[in-house]
Design a protein around this motif. Structure first.
Motif, PDB file in Angstrom:
ATOM      1  N   LEU A  27      -0.959  27.478  -7.428  1.00 25.13           N
ATOM      2  CA  LEU A  27      -1.600  27.946  -8.413  1.00 25.13           C
ATOM      3  C   LEU A  27      -1.476  26.828  -9.626  1.00 25.13           C
ATOM      4  O   LEU A  27      -0.399  27.343 -10.380  1.00 25.13           O
ATOM      5  CB  LEU A  27      -1.293  29.349  -8.787  1.00 25.13           C
TER       6      LEU A  27
ATOM      7  N   HIS B  91      -5.914  32.840 -13.860  1.00 31.03           N
ATOM      8  CA  HIS B  91      -5.254  33.308 -12.609  1.00 31.03           C
ATOM      9  C   HIS B  91      -5.910  34.380 -12.122  1.00 31.03           C
ATOM     10  O   HIS B  91      -6.040  34.466 -10.742  1.00 31.03           O
ATOM     11  CB  HIS B  91      -3.788  33.481 -12.588  1.00 31.03           C
TER      12      HIS B  91
ATOM     13  N   ALA C 125      -7.682  34.952  -8.497  1.00 24.97           N
ATOM     14  CA  ALA C 125      -7.223  36.053  -7.360  1.00 24.97           C
ATOM     15  C   ALA C 125      -8.070  36.837  -7.027  1.00 24.97           C
ATOM     16  O   ALA C 125      -8.226  37.532  -5.894  1.00 24.97           O
ATOM     17  CB  ALA C 125      -6.272  37.056  -8.329  1.00 24.97           C
ATOM     18  N   LYS C 126      -9.430  36.751  -7.759  1.00 24.48           N
ATOM     19  CA  LYS C 126     -10.686  37.681  -6.975  1.00 24.48           C
ATOM     20  C   LYS C 126     -11.053  37.070  -5.836  1.00 24.48           C
ATOM     21  O   LYS C 126     -12.135  37.607  -5.138  1.00 24.48           O
ATOM     22  CB  LYS C 126     -11.732  37.703  -7.984  1.00 24.48           C
TER      23      LYS C 126
ATOM     24  N   TRP D 144      -4.098  39.458  -0.239  1.00 22.87           N
ATOM     25  CA  TRP D 144      -3.439  38.002  -0.218  1.00 22.87           C
ATOM     26  C   TRP D 144      -2.070  38.167   0.611  1.00 22.87           C
ATOM     27  O   TRP D 144      -1.314  37.285   0.831  1.00 22.87           O
ATOM     28  CB  TRP D 144      -3.092  37.430  -1.561  1.00 22.87           C
TER      29      TRP D 144
ATOM     30  N   ILE E  15       2.306  32.337  -2.915  1.00 23.86           N
ATOM     31  CA  ILE E  15       1.618  31.985  -3.901  1.00 23.86           C
ATOM     32  C   ILE E  15       2.870  31.201  -4.870  1.00 23.86           C
ATOM     33  O   ILE E  15       3.511  31.811  -5.498  1.00 23.86           O
ATOM     34  CB  ILE E  15       0.824  32.757  -4.815  1.00 23.86           C
TER      35      ILE E  15
ATOM     36  N   ASP F 143       3.478  29.810  -8.289  1.00 24.34           N
ATOM     37  CA  ASP F 143       2.697  30.026  -9.731  1.00 24.34           C
ATOM     38  C   ASP F 143       3.362  28.892 -10.493  1.00 24.34           C
ATOM     39  O   ASP F 143       4.834  29.053 -10.884  1.00 24.34           O
ATOM     40  CB  ASP F 143       3.355  31.415 -10.019  1.00 24.34           C
TER      41      ASP F 143
ATOM     42  N   VAL G  84       0.875  37.579 -12.465  1.00 24.78           N
ATOM     43  CA  VAL G  84       0.513  36.694 -11.368  1.00 24.78           C
ATOM     44  C   VAL G  84       0.482  37.495 -10.030  1.00 24.78           C
ATOM     45  O   VAL G  84      -0.413  37.644  -9.328  1.00 24.78           O
ATOM     46  CB  VAL G  84       1.105  35.437 -11.433  1.00 24.78           C
TER      47      VAL G  84
ATOM     48  N   ALA H  63      -1.634  40.370  -9.784  1.00 27.46           N
ATOM     49  CA  ALA H  63      -3.149  39.966  -9.526  1.00 27.46           C
ATOM     50  C   ALA H  63      -3.370  39.572  -8.140  1.00 27.46           C
ATOM     51  O   ALA H  63      -4.666  39.950  -7.281  1.00 27.46           O
ATOM     52  CB  ALA H  63      -3.401  38.863 -10.549  1.00 27.46           C
ATOM     53  N   PHE H  64      -2.369  38.965  -7.465  1.00 30.63           N
ATOM     54  CA  PHE H  64      -2.643  38.427  -6.226  1.00 30.63           C
ATOM     55  C   PHE H  64      -1.915  39.422  -5.225  1.00 30.63           C
ATOM     56  O   PHE H  64      -0.822  39.481  -4.587  1.00 30.63           O
ATOM     57  CB  PHE H  64      -1.896  36.998  -6.103  1.00 30.63           C
ATOM     58  N   HIS H  65      -2.635  40.759  -4.917  1.00 34.34           N
ATOM     59  CA  HIS H  65      -2.203  41.769  -4.321  1.00 34.34           C
ATOM     60  C   HIS H  65      -1.689  41.356  -2.903  1.00 34.34           C
ATOM     61  O   HIS H  65      -2.400  40.695  -2.074  1.00 34.34           O
ATOM     62  CB  HIS H  65      -3.381  42.691  -4.128  1.00 34.34           C
TER      63      HIS H  65
END
Length: 214
Positions: free
Chosen positions: A78, A85, A89-90, A95, A100, A102, A123, A126-128
């Motif tokens: 990323l 970020h 993530a959307k 994920w 990831i 970062d 972060v 956000a990136f579940h």
């Protein structure tokens, strides 16, 4: 100057890699992959045709893709502005199964906006489902772009994660890219040394260190 480390052309990589963000750091990372003979996809929010020539100039193993295609990779760097970020993530609702890396820095972001947490934890939220490793963020692009083989040693990249196995996988990749990975522990432990907030940089950010082979 020492030669760039060469990858074994017969070695098969079971993982596939992508870089999201193709600014200075993204391009620097792409060059590190190209020099090591490891294929990598690169993506932005733009149509890949718009940066295809720049990707081709780095090397044949650097493939321009869409954001959604890059999100299919096993390990994703990323390399965007910290503020971007959440938008990246959307791209996927979940994920899970992905790592990831970062590479963002939250310098200038108020601690209150981070909820008092290290930025890498924000972060990760956000990136579940992803396993997040903070890394490759402590050096400016001009230094990161240099030959990592220095004076008989290798340039250090710091890695921090709350997932030890993920940190180990990224450490293996960092070694293949010619760097000397140093694991700092969890985000809220040694990882704080490579995270920024407010107008403060982590104590290890900008430290250009070399690890010598024992």
């Amino acid at each position: 100057m020492a030669a760039w480390p060469k990858s074994d052309p017969n070695k098969e990589h079971s993982m596939n890699y992508a870089i999201i963000g193709f600014g200075e750091i993204g391009r620097t990372l792409a060059r590190a992959f190209a020099r090591s003979g490891i294929d990598v996809s690169v993506a932005t929010t733009r149509d890949p045709k718009r940066f295809a020539a720049d990707a081709a100039a780095i090397g044949p193993g650097v493939t321009p893709t869409t954001l959604m295609q890059a999100a299919e990779a096993d390990v994703i760097f990323l390399a965007v502005r910290y503020a971007a970020h959440a938008d990246v993530a959307k791209a996927l609702p979940d994920w899970t199964g992905k790592i990831i890396v970062d590479v963002t820095n939250a310098y200038g972001v108020p601690s209150s906006e981070l909820g008092g947490q290290p930025s890498a934890k924000v972060v990760a939220q956000a990136f579940h489902g992803a396993r997040v490793v903070k890394g490759f963020n402590h050096l400016v692009s001009a230094v990161l772009d240099q030959d990592p083989a220095v004076h008989g040693g290798h340039r250090v990249v710091f890695l921090a994660s709350d997932d030890e196995a993920a940190a180990t996988e990224v450490a293996t990749l960092a070694t293949e890219l010619g760097f000397a990975p140093v694991k700092l522990g969890g985000f809220s432990e040694g990882g704080l040394l490579v995270q920024a907030h407010d107008d403060r940089w982590g104590h290890l950010i900008f430290k250009d260190l070399v690890k010598f082979d024992s």
